[in-house]
Design an enzyme around this catalytic site. Structure first.
Site, PDB file in Angstrom:
ATOM      1  N   LYS A  66       4.598   7.615 -10.636  1.00 48.39           N
ATOM      2  CA  LYS A  66       3.436   5.930 -11.079  1.00 48.39           C
ATOM      3  C   LYS A  66       2.866   6.418 -11.812  1.00 48.39           C
ATOM      4  CE  LYS A  66       4.795   4.422  -6.070  1.00 48.39           C
ATOM      5  NZ  LYS A  66       3.774   3.846  -5.122  1.00 48.39           N
ATOM      6  N   ASP A 102       2.201  -3.204  -5.605  1.00 47.49           N
ATOM      7  CA  ASP A 102       1.604  -2.118  -3.458  1.00 47.49           C
ATOM      8  C   ASP A 102       0.718  -3.073  -3.408  1.00 47.49           C
ATOM      9  OD1 ASP A 102       4.114  -0.301  -3.610  1.00 47.49           O
ATOM     10  OD2 ASP A 102       2.646   1.324  -5.314  1.00 47.49           O
TER      11      ASP A 102
END
Ligand code: ATR
Length: 279
Positions: A66, A102
């Site tokens: 990520k 997220d």
């Protein structure tokens, strides 16, 4: 021509994103497919170049890539840049642009339990990658207090210092968190403590919990951690990590297609997949 979507990670076999997104593309009659790719760190740059060259529609990025993917993208939006992590990439006219859904996914799921963050006293337990996404997303929502309890205090202070949004925050130990629990309207557990297979662990006991407090745990395996069970038995509202997972996927799907998908359908689909795996 069929559009390609993907998720890159290592390992990737456990990812529930392919089943979730394949179902949505078919449900909305979109001529697209979604595949998991296991990519080693040293191959990440080549993988991104390859996906760009073949005109990928977009892709998700998961552990451990990520943060490492950011230099290989053509651009990153402000929130993802501040978080320092991208979980969703969109092909915008040939440019690969990174986003982080997220934190916003957590926030959208939370609205069913707590309609607004503004003015609330919030404590986040943990200061890792997931905590960072949630902390920076909630910091923009003007909570009265946004504290972080972590085993390693310097990590919590580091996150607070990195925050570009004005918010009242302090770092505290797990012991302090336990003692001051009654001060908070919302507590969000973001560590791996209590995740399968170590399901009988929890970061702090909840002796001082008020039942008006909303308790979230971003773990969804098991669906109810010991931390959540204790909170439920004390009369508090509880939320597990399923919503965060489903909403981060929904927001990614919306960025790729312009359609905000059917959340209940996604939830049922993920629960079916978890069926064989939760303990
Ligand atoms: P993620 O990206 O899933 O958030 P991470 O970045 O590895 O994972 O962060 C893990 C978090 O869980 C950290 O807050 C970590 O605490 P430290 O900063 O002190 O390492 C916390 N954590 C993990 N295992 C823990 C344990 N056994 N006891 C206390 N905290 C723990």
């Amino acid at each position: 021509m069929k559009k390609l979507f993907a998720v890159l990670g290592d390992p990737i076999g456990h990812s529930m994103s392919p089943v979730m997104h394949k179902d949505l593309f078919s449900f909305y009659n979109i001529d697209a497919d979604y595949f998991p790719f296991q990519v080693k760190e040293e191959d990440l740059h080549d993988a991104v170049k390859g996906l760009k060259a073949i005109g990928v529609g977009g892709f998700n990025v998961t552990v451990p890539h990520k943060s490492k993917i950011i230099p290989f993208l053509d651009g990153v939006d402000e929130l993802a840049a501040n978080i320092g992590a991208v979980n969703t990439v969109v092909n915008e006219n040939g440019q690969l642009i990174g986003y982080n859904t997220d934190g916003p996914g957590f926030l959208q799921g939370l609205y069913n339990y707590l309609p607004k963050i503004a003015g609330q006293k919030v404590m986040i337990i943990g200061a890792g990658g997931a905590a960072r996404a949630i902390y920076l997303t909630l910091a923009k929502e003007k909570p009265l207090v946004l504290d972080i309890a972590n085993r390693t205090l310097e990590k919590a202070w580091g996150l607070i210092k990195d925050c570009p949004y004005a918010v009242s925050s302090r770092a505290c130990s797990f012991d302090e968190a336990r003692e001051t629990l009654a001060d908070y309207d919302l507590v969000i557990q973001t560590t791996l403590i209590g995740m399968s297979p170590k399901i009988y662990e929890q970061p702090i006991p909840l002796n001082n919990l008020r039942k008006q407090t909303v308790i979230c745990d971003i773990i969804y395996n098991p669906l109810e951690t010991q931390f959540l069970t204790e909170a439920r038995l004390k009369g508090a509202s509880i939320q597990n990590g399923l919503d965060m997972f489903v909403y981060q996927g929904a927001l990614a799907f919306e960025k790729w297609t312009g359609i905000f998908p059917d959340i209940l359908r996604m939830r049922d689909n993920v629960l079916k997949q978890l069926g064989g795996r939760t303990c």
